[in-house]
Design a protein around this motif. Sequence first.
Motif, PDB file in Angstrom:
ATOM      1  N   ASN A   1       0.762  -0.798   0.018  1.00  0.00           N
ATOM      2  CA  ASN A   1      -0.311   0.163  -0.363  1.00  0.00           C
ATOM      3  C   ASN A   1       0.957   1.514   0.290  1.00  0.00           C
ATOM      4  O   ASN A   1       1.254   1.782   0.897  1.00  0.00           O
ATOM      5  CB  ASN A   1      -1.110   0.176   1.333  1.00  0.00           C
ATOM      6  CG  ASN A   1      -1.798   0.929   1.327  1.00  0.00           C
ATOM      7  OD1 ASN A   1      -2.477   1.824   0.249  1.00  0.00           O
ATOM      8  ND2 ASN A   1      -2.214   1.653   2.326  1.00  0.00           N
ATOM      9  N   THR A   2       0.781   1.855  -0.965  1.00  0.00           N
ATOM     10  CA  THR A   2       1.872   3.245  -1.672  1.00  0.00           C
ATOM     11  C   THR A   2       1.475   3.934  -2.138  1.00  0.00           C
ATOM     12  O   THR A   2       0.176   3.258  -3.126  1.00  0.00           O
ATOM     13  CB  THR A   2       3.197   2.152  -1.791  1.00  0.00           C
ATOM     14  OG1 THR A   2       3.786   3.294  -2.161  1.00  0.00           O
ATOM     15  CG2 THR A   2       3.675   2.306  -3.312  1.00  0.00           C
ATOM     16  N   GLU A   3       1.979   5.556  -2.212  1.00  0.00           N
ATOM     17  CA  GLU A   3       1.449   6.130  -3.399  1.00  0.00           C
ATOM     18  C   GLU A   3       2.206   6.517  -4.416  1.00  0.00           C
ATOM     19  O   GLU A   3       2.211   7.265  -4.788  1.00  0.00           O
ATOM     20  CB  GLU A   3       1.058   6.769  -2.299  1.00  0.00           C
ATOM     21  CG  GLU A   3      -0.297   7.872  -1.394  1.00  0.00           C
ATOM     22  CD  GLU A   3      -0.712   8.841  -0.832  1.00  0.00           C
ATOM     23  OE1 GLU A   3      -0.630  10.097  -2.083  1.00  0.00           O
ATOM     24  OE2 GLU A   3      -0.947   8.689   0.732  1.00  0.00           O
ATOM     25  N   VAL A   4       3.104   5.665  -4.206  1.00  0.00           N
ATOM     26  CA  VAL A   4       4.584   5.879  -5.225  1.00  0.00           C
ATOM     27  C   VAL A   4       4.270   5.800  -7.209  1.00  0.00           C
ATOM     28  O   VAL A   4       3.022   4.198  -7.199  1.00  0.00           O
ATOM     29  CB  VAL A   4       5.450   4.746  -5.075  1.00  0.00           C
ATOM     30  CG1 VAL A   4       6.492   5.264  -5.887  1.00  0.00           C
ATOM     31  CG2 VAL A   4       6.451   5.476  -3.785  1.00  0.00           C
ATOM     32  N   ILE A   5       3.786   6.630  -7.330  1.00  0.00           N
ATOM     33  CA  ILE A   5       2.980   6.252  -9.034  1.00  0.00           C
ATOM     34  C   ILE A   5       3.488   5.505  -9.511  1.00  0.00           C
ATOM     35  O   ILE A   5       2.940   4.379 -10.577  1.00  0.00           O
ATOM     36  CB  ILE A   5       3.335   8.248  -9.260  1.00  0.00           C
ATOM     37  CG1 ILE A   5       2.489   8.821  -8.268  1.00  0.00           C
ATOM     38  CG2 ILE A   5       3.017   7.847 -11.097  1.00  0.00           C
ATOM     39  CD1 ILE A   5       3.216   9.923  -9.125  1.00  0.00           C
ATOM     40  N   ALA A   6       4.970   5.740  -9.964  1.00  0.00           N
ATOM     41  CA  ALA A   6       5.652   4.280 -10.826  1.00  0.00           C
ATOM     42  C   ALA A   6       5.249   2.820 -10.151  1.00  0.00           C
ATOM     43  O   ALA A   6       5.072   2.149 -11.091  1.00  0.00           O
ATOM     44  CB  ALA A   6       7.004   5.080 -10.038  1.00  0.00           C
ATOM     45  N   TYR A   7       5.085   3.119  -8.860  1.00  0.00           N
ATOM     46  CA  TYR A   7       4.993   1.280  -8.970  1.00  0.00           C
ATOM     47  C   TYR A   7       3.295   1.622  -9.027  1.00  0.00           C
ATOM     48  O   TYR A   7       3.308  -0.018  -9.241  1.00  0.00           O
ATOM     49  CB  TYR A   7       5.223   1.494  -6.756  1.00  0.00           C
ATOM     50  CG  TYR A   7       4.885  -0.023  -5.898  1.00  0.00           C
ATOM     51  CD1 TYR A   7       5.373  -0.634  -6.112  1.00  0.00           C
ATOM     52  CD2 TYR A   7       3.484   0.019  -5.888  1.00  0.00           C
ATOM     53  CE1 TYR A   7       5.338  -1.999  -5.169  1.00  0.00           C
ATOM     54  CE2 TYR A   7       2.781  -0.890  -5.108  1.00  0.00           C
ATOM     55  CZ  TYR A   7       3.789  -2.238  -4.926  1.00  0.00           C
ATOM     56  OH  TYR A   7       3.725  -3.307  -4.382  1.00  0.00           O
ATOM     57  N   ASN A   8       2.854   1.760  -9.036  1.00  0.00           N
ATOM     58  CA  ASN A   8       1.237   1.720  -8.441  1.00  0.00           C
ATOM     59  C   ASN A   8       0.688   1.647 -10.364  1.00  0.00           C
ATOM     60  O   ASN A   8       0.597   1.017 -10.865  1.00  0.00           O
ATOM     61  CB  ASN A   8       0.383   3.045  -8.727  1.00  0.00           C
ATOM     62  CG  ASN A   8       0.295   2.288  -6.777  1.00  0.00           C
ATOM     63  OD1 ASN A   8       0.543   1.411  -6.066  1.00  0.00           O
ATOM     64  ND2 ASN A   8       0.588   4.307  -5.654  1.00  0.00           N
ATOM     65  N   ASN A   9       1.088   2.444 -11.408  1.00  0.00           N
ATOM     66  CA  ASN A   9       0.942   2.556 -12.783  1.00  0.00           C
ATOM     67  C   ASN A   9       1.341   1.098 -13.105  1.00  0.00           C
ATOM     68  O   ASN A   9       1.098   0.470 -14.263  1.00  0.00           O
ATOM     69  CB  ASN A   9       1.772   3.623 -13.026  1.00  0.00           C
ATOM     70  CG  ASN A   9       0.932   4.648 -12.956  1.00  0.00           C
ATOM     71  OD1 ASN A   9       0.060   5.255 -12.585  1.00  0.00           O
ATOM     72  ND2 ASN A   9       2.179   6.075 -13.310  1.00  0.00           N
TER      73      ASN A   9
ATOM     74  N   VAL B   1       7.808  -0.271 -18.067  1.00  0.00           N
ATOM     75  CA  VAL B   1       7.670  -0.852 -16.630  1.00  0.00           C
ATOM     76  C   VAL B   1       8.303   0.265 -16.169  1.00  0.00           C
ATOM     77  O   VAL B   1       9.959   0.722 -16.808  1.00  0.00           O
ATOM     78  CB  VAL B   1       8.381  -2.139 -17.206  1.00  0.00           C
ATOM     79  CG1 VAL B   1       9.093  -2.784 -15.017  1.00  0.00           C
ATOM     80  CG2 VAL B   1       7.847  -3.011 -17.715  1.00  0.00           C
ATOM     81  N   ASP B   2       8.016   1.485 -15.710  1.00  0.00           N
ATOM     82  CA  ASP B   2       8.690   2.122 -14.637  1.00  0.00           C
ATOM     83  C   ASP B   2       9.352   2.360 -13.292  1.00  0.00           C
ATOM     84  O   ASP B   2      10.528   3.068 -12.767  1.00  0.00           O
ATOM     85  CB  ASP B   2       7.970   3.298 -14.906  1.00  0.00           C
ATOM     86  CG  ASP B   2       7.379   4.082 -15.780  1.00  0.00           C
ATOM     87  OD1 ASP B   2       8.630   3.848 -17.370  1.00  0.00           O
ATOM     88  OD2 ASP B   2       6.608   4.280 -16.320  1.00  0.00           O
ATOM     89  N   TYR B   3       8.972   1.302 -12.670  1.00  0.00           N
ATOM     90  CA  TYR B   3       8.938   0.906 -11.222  1.00  0.00           C
ATOM     91  C   TYR B   3      10.858  -0.224 -11.610  1.00  0.00           C
ATOM     92  O   TYR B   3      10.499  -1.170 -11.741  1.00  0.00           O
ATOM     93  CB  TYR B   3       7.804   0.189 -10.558  1.00  0.00           C
ATOM     94  CG  TYR B   3       8.542   0.253  -9.276  1.00  0.00           C
ATOM     95  CD1 TYR B   3       8.777   0.571  -8.295  1.00  0.00           C
ATOM     96  CD2 TYR B   3       9.024  -0.807  -8.377  1.00  0.00           C
ATOM     97  CE1 TYR B   3       8.861   1.030  -6.675  1.00  0.00           C
ATOM     98  CE2 TYR B   3       8.953  -1.581  -7.366  1.00  0.00           C
ATOM     99  CZ  TYR B   3       9.241  -0.295  -6.290  1.00  0.00           C
ATOM    100  OH  TYR B   3       9.814  -0.656  -5.053  1.00  0.00           O
TER     101      TYR B   3
ATOM    102  N   LEU C   1       9.177   9.350  -7.622  1.00  0.00           N
ATOM    103  CA  LEU C   1      10.616   9.320  -7.556  1.00  0.00           C
ATOM    104  C   LEU C   1      10.739   7.607  -8.257  1.00  0.00           C
ATOM    105  O   LEU C   1       9.452   7.130  -7.992  1.00  0.00           O
ATOM    106  CB  LEU C   1      10.812   9.207  -6.396  1.00  0.00           C
ATOM    107  CG  LEU C   1      11.630  10.149  -5.541  1.00  0.00           C
ATOM    108  CD1 LEU C   1      12.243  10.140  -4.219  1.00  0.00           C
ATOM    109  CD2 LEU C   1      12.474  11.513  -6.776  1.00  0.00           C
ATOM    110  N   LEU C   2      11.737   7.449  -9.230  1.00  0.00           N
ATOM    111  CA  LEU C   2      11.875   6.116  -9.382  1.00  0.00           C
ATOM    112  C   LEU C   2      12.834   5.444  -8.727  1.00  0.00           C
ATOM    113  O   LEU C   2      13.470   4.914  -9.164  1.00  0.00           O
ATOM    114  CB  LEU C   2      11.894   6.384 -10.925  1.00  0.00           C
ATOM    115  CG  LEU C   2      11.735   6.607 -12.438  1.00  0.00           C
ATOM    116  CD1 LEU C   2      11.869   7.044 -13.359  1.00  0.00           C
ATOM    117  CD2 LEU C   2      10.238   5.990 -12.044  1.00  0.00           C
ATOM    118  N   THR C   3      12.434   5.480  -7.781  1.00  0.00           N
ATOM    119  CA  THR C   3      12.565   4.662  -5.823  1.00  0.00           C
ATOM    120  C   THR C   3      12.426   2.831  -5.579  1.00  0.00           C
ATOM    121  O   THR C   3      11.369   3.075  -5.753  1.00  0.00           O
ATOM    122  CB  THR C   3      12.464   5.851  -4.887  1.00  0.00           C
ATOM    123  OG1 THR C   3      13.522   6.519  -5.264  1.00  0.00           O
ATOM    124  CG2 THR C   3      14.011   4.916  -3.951  1.00  0.00           C
TER     125      THR C   3
END
Length: 420
Positions: free
Chosen positions: A95-103, A129-131, A186-188
């Motif tokens: 459960n995160t708000e990191v955009i790259a992960y969710n997208n 695949v950005d994450y 971030l792409l973290t």
Amino acid sequence: MSIQQDIGSLLNKTIQKYCRNSSTSVTVEVGEQLLESIYYTMDANFRDDFNMDKYIELFKQNSIEVIFKMGEQKLKDLFEETKQIYNRVCQNKYNTEVIAYNNTLLKEFGNFFDIYDMKFNAQDIKISVDYPLIFGDNDLNGLYYIKNYLEIIELENKFCNHFKSKEVEMLLDINARRYKLDYRDLLTNIFEIVINNTILSTIIDGEFKDFYIFEKEMDYLKSNLNLDNIEQEVENSINKIIENFNIDDEKEIQYISLYKNKFIQELKSCIMQDSIENIVVICDIDKEEKSKIILTEDKLSDDGFRDVLDKIENENNINKKVDIIKSNINSFDDFCDILKSDCFYNEEYKILFDSLEDIELALLGKFIFFEEIEMSRFNFLNEIFKERQYDYIWQESYIEYMKNQVINKINNIQNYIMSL
């Protein structure tokens, strides 16, 4: 020759199916795509436990069409297995708000299972695949890449789910706020940030309490960690973490162990350079470093961005151009879009880059060398002197600018890049 002729015949049949028997002509590009799809499908028979004699016999005893159909079935089975892994990953998603992960998980992978064309384009996954993963396998392609990616992110999710998501999000936010960034953009890799702080915090406390590390505790790490004891200290810390969270999944333990070896090597390098802070999030947020350009508040609207860009393009004085940016640009994305617009010329780039802090130059460097950073051990000095093609004029100007900087500045920017 017989095999090649049979593959040619199979290609002809595939073209007819592709054209729905209305034609036997396709463009060269489509023909190459269909042939590559055939090869990729046949190759599914030779992925597991490769044995040359065994597969020569496979060719001797079966026609190309049979081998192709066998490959199709293997890909169908692999597709269903991969879809099951994906459903499991989504059910246990972190459960995160990191955009790259969710997208990446919800949008890109979700679409993949709807649009994947096994019949005519089996080798092409058509997703972005950005994450980033810690141990992604860039030699894999197609379904095999998707399956491997999902298996890894499932293990990373398992580890992160041992912690309260609010606490992890706070850690990510603290990490990003040091650089005036929004952690959601971030792409973290979340797993890397969490496990690094968890290992080092456990070393500090002698047991796991939390993963927050403060400036005053860095002195303890620097005084007590050395090249002689580091392997044992990290080993003890990880054993305590596994015990504390009752981790009994063998694959998760193996993955943590794999990361342990990578972490030890990075920590050794940091100890030799007296820069342990590069692989840890220090939670004294009142000591955040301030930058001259505020990087990531809200992005400008399209009209707002256009107005700023028009002002820059109509201004001839470079110092005033820089002032316009600093007065109006609050987003790293907007800043990059300004650079992409080619509204600076020749020596103007030097003046612009001179106005930036090292942390801001590091952000631009990470943007340029993102793939190199994710794929291998990154050396900024080596990269800026490599011959390569760049997508934008500003990137070429950035490289030329960096080539003329002193080694201490380059090393400092590399440290920032690796900590972002």
